[in-house]
Enzyme design. Sequence first.
Site, PDB file in Angstrom:
ATOM      1  N   LEU A  12       7.816   0.155  14.812  1.00  0.00           N
ATOM      2  CA  LEU A  12       8.254  -0.644  13.566  1.00  0.00           C
ATOM      3  C   LEU A  12       8.303   0.334  12.656  1.00  0.00           C
ATOM      4  O   LEU A  12       7.173   1.148  12.390  1.00  0.00           O
ATOM      5  CB  LEU A  12       7.163  -1.864  13.398  1.00  0.00           C
ATOM      6  CG  LEU A  12       7.072  -3.017  14.396  1.00  0.00           C
ATOM      7  CD1 LEU A  12       6.245  -3.913  13.646  1.00  0.00           C
ATOM      8  CD2 LEU A  12       8.239  -3.423  14.841  1.00  0.00           C
ATOM      9  N   ARG A  19       3.334   2.081  -1.719  1.00  0.00           N
ATOM     10  CA  ARG A  19       2.215   3.117  -2.151  1.00  0.00           C
ATOM     11  C   ARG A  19       2.534   4.578  -1.830  1.00  0.00           C
ATOM     12  O   ARG A  19       1.836   5.224  -2.474  1.00  0.00           O
ATOM     13  CB  ARG A  19       0.866   2.508  -1.215  1.00  0.00           C
ATOM     14  CG  ARG A  19       0.543   1.256  -1.911  1.00  0.00           C
ATOM     15  CD  ARG A  19      -0.642   0.751  -1.093  1.00  0.00           C
ATOM     16  NE  ARG A  19      -0.088   0.287   0.069  1.00  0.00           N
ATOM     17  CZ  ARG A  19      -1.207  -0.054   1.077  1.00  0.00           C
ATOM     18  NH1 ARG A  19      -2.322   0.017   1.017  1.00  0.00           N
ATOM     19  NH2 ARG A  19      -0.494  -0.663   2.145  1.00  0.00           N
TER      20      ARG A  19
HETATM   21  C1  UD1 Z   1      -0.326  -5.035   9.873  1.00  0.00           C
HETATM   22  C2  UD1 Z   1      -1.081  -6.281  10.513  1.00  0.00           C
HETATM   23  C3  UD1 Z   1      -2.617  -6.162  10.163  1.00  0.00           C
HETATM   24  C4  UD1 Z   1      -3.033  -4.607  10.915  1.00  0.00           C
HETATM   25  C5  UD1 Z   1      -2.253  -3.769  10.130  1.00  0.00           C
HETATM   26  C6  UD1 Z   1      -2.717  -2.287  10.713  1.00  0.00           C
HETATM   27  C7  UD1 Z   1       0.375  -8.085  10.607  1.00  0.00           C
HETATM   28  C8  UD1 Z   1       0.729  -9.456   9.856  1.00  0.00           C
HETATM   29  N1  UD1 Z   1      -0.621  -7.415  10.137  1.00  0.00           N
HETATM   30  O1  UD1 Z   1      -0.678  -5.440   8.393  1.00  0.00           O
HETATM   31  O2  UD1 Z   1      -3.378  -7.174  11.166  1.00  0.00           O
HETATM   32  O3  UD1 Z   1      -4.324  -4.786  10.494  1.00  0.00           O
HETATM   33  O4  UD1 Z   1      -0.859  -3.764  10.388  1.00  0.00           O
HETATM   34  O5  UD1 Z   1      -2.038  -1.428  10.048  1.00  0.00           O
HETATM   35  O6  UD1 Z   1       1.101  -7.660  11.447  1.00  0.00           O
HETATM   36  N2  UD1 Z   1       7.233  -3.302   9.154  1.00  0.00           N
HETATM   37  C9  UD1 Z   1       8.491  -3.464   9.646  1.00  0.00           C
HETATM   38  N3  UD1 Z   1       9.128  -4.440   9.122  1.00  0.00           N
HETATM   39  C10 UD1 Z   1       8.618  -5.535   8.134  1.00  0.00           C
HETATM   40  C11 UD1 Z   1       7.222  -5.310   7.943  1.00  0.00           C
HETATM   41  C12 UD1 Z   1       6.456  -4.272   8.399  1.00  0.00           C
HETATM   42  O7  UD1 Z   1       9.232  -2.763  10.106  1.00  0.00           O
HETATM   43  O8  UD1 Z   1       9.130  -6.532   7.830  1.00  0.00           O
HETATM   44  C13 UD1 Z   1       6.464  -2.217   9.685  1.00  0.00           C
HETATM   45  C14 UD1 Z   1       6.043  -1.133   8.616  1.00  0.00           C
HETATM   46  O9  UD1 Z   1       6.996  -0.415   8.328  1.00  0.00           O
HETATM   47  C15 UD1 Z   1       4.866  -0.586   9.437  1.00  0.00           C
HETATM   48  C16 UD1 Z   1       4.385  -1.722  10.250  1.00  0.00           C
HETATM   49  O10 UD1 Z   1       5.424  -2.547  10.412  1.00  0.00           O
HETATM   50  O11 UD1 Z   1       5.183   0.424  10.164  1.00  0.00           O
HETATM   51  C17 UD1 Z   1       3.098  -2.456   9.654  1.00  0.00           C
HETATM   52  O12 UD1 Z   1       3.411  -3.019   8.421  1.00  0.00           O
HETATM   53  P1  UD1 Z   1       2.469  -3.026   7.421  1.00  0.00           P
HETATM   54  O13 UD1 Z   1       3.157  -3.850   6.086  1.00  0.00           O
HETATM   55  O14 UD1 Z   1       1.949  -1.925   7.020  1.00  0.00           O
HETATM   56  O15 UD1 Z   1       1.349  -4.233   7.872  1.00  0.00           O
HETATM   57  P2  UD1 Z   1       0.076  -4.464   7.198  1.00  0.00           P
HETATM   58  O16 UD1 Z   1       0.417  -5.597   6.248  1.00  0.00           O
HETATM   59  O17 UD1 Z   1      -0.686  -3.563   6.743  1.00  0.00           O
HETATM   60 CA    CA Z   2      -0.164  -1.110   6.694  1.00  0.00          CA
END
Ligand code: UD1
Ligand code: CA
Length: 460
Positions: A12, A19
């Site tokens: 992903l 940030r």
């Molecule tokens: C997510 C997890 C959380 C975990 C954390 C670990 C979920 C709902 N929550 O939270 O439980 O503790 O990761 O770091 O999954 N991304 C996409 N498309 C999107 C959203 C995110 O590709 O629509 C990718 C981001 O680029 C990133 C990863 O997914 O590489 C995680 O996304 P992020 O928004 O950081 O998740 P958290 O809210 O931190």
């Molecule tokens: Ca994150």
Amino acid sequence: MDKNPPLAAVILAAGQGTRMKSDFPKVAHRIGGRPLVAYPARMARDLGCSPTVLVVGHGAEEVKSAVGEPDLRYALQSEQLGTGHALMAARETLDDFSGDLLLLCGDVPLLRASTLERLIRYHAEQVAALTVLTAEVSDPHGYGRIVREGEEILRIVEEKDASASEKTIREINTGIYVFRAPLVFELLESIGRDNSQGEYYLTDVVEAARARGHNVRALPAADEEEILGINDRVQLARAADILRGRINEELMRSGVTLEDPSASYIEAGVRIGRDTVVQPGVHLRGKTTIGEGCLIEPGVVVTDCIIGNSVHLKAGSVLQGAEVGESSMVGPMAHLRPGTVLKGRNKVGNFVETKKAIIGLGSKSSHLTYIGDAEVGADVNIGCGTITCNYDGVNKHKTIIEDGVFVGSDTQFVAPVRIGRNSLIGAGSTITKDVPPDSLAVSRSPQVVREGWTLRKKKK
Ligand code: UD1
Ligand code: CA
């Protein structure tokens, strides 16, 4: 017999990374000389995942060109509606796939292969629909919390949705999982976005799996550092530091002296032989190989070079795309540019620049010189201030200096030109024509002396 199911990976990397406060996508930021996204991509390859799908969205083209890994498939998540939505975006590219699906994050670069192998094995042993990699952390703030009942995982609750008592849980979701595919996509169809962030949470797959009677498991990672996710530039620097620490430790254990490991900047692709000493403030980058028993002084920057044994690189020298043969001395403050080959026992001294220059055994150029587009034989002595005039404004031309030539100081070679073996060039010469072997070549205007001239001038 190999009874492991096929393994694929989804990485992903569609999120913006607000940030970071950056004009570039978060996963294109670099540590250890590589963009963040290259780490999970390489890991997937090392684990034999096929296919590996990179989910891109924010800055998609920049991320694709940054990753530098062949054989990836891409899925576009044009709107970032959450991690569940992101995995769903990869569904089509995994149409034909049935087996275990490893989910990695583009912003988690420090995971070790051994940890993921353990996760994949545990997932198989437990016959789980999904297994999540977790970690016990001292400060769980911001992470999803693991709500357990023994081995069984009941659900994962996001910080923003957690109750006061759930917030005290210190086992967190690292965001790394193994799923059974295509089952996970069927489960994802059932999840909604009724939560505090209005996103499709991948973590909701846990409850969806349990509702259908599947096993859900969690495996704690051994080491909190491994699962560090990068959200801002403070974490970026911290991850870079951890990575350097790993590389440096491995080098020291293999017989390399780092006088100050906290000030040694060595990238993962660099090889160094035993008994080489690296002083503080040295940068060794790219595909660089350094031999045994070398000494590398402060401020040296080496990129994509092959350095032989017993080479001494003196302070402040910059080398790129060069080969340095054994027992050579370079610098201080020398600049070896691409295509430089020092055959061995050479001396290239201060303020000497070389480019596309092959310099034979034992030849020396000790000070203030430019050698470009040149072939220099063995045992040649190039005096201070020598310049190969290789460029006429349109084309580059070659200077050939054969074995045993002595070049006096302040000489210019106007290329193309060839100096025959054992010749001597008088100091201050501008050499525009070939010099046959064993000759003396001098080109200076004759010196004029007018005795008493300044005295007469003062009187006027
Ligand atoms: C997510 C997890 C959380 C975990 C954390 C670990 C979920 C709902 N929550 O939270 O439980 O503790 O990761 O770091 O999954 N991304 C996409 N498309 C999107 C959203 C995110 O590709 O629509 C990718 C981001 O680029 C990133 C990863 O997914 O590489 C995680 O996304 P992020 O928004 O950081 O998740 P958290 O809210 O931190
Ligand atoms: Ca994150």
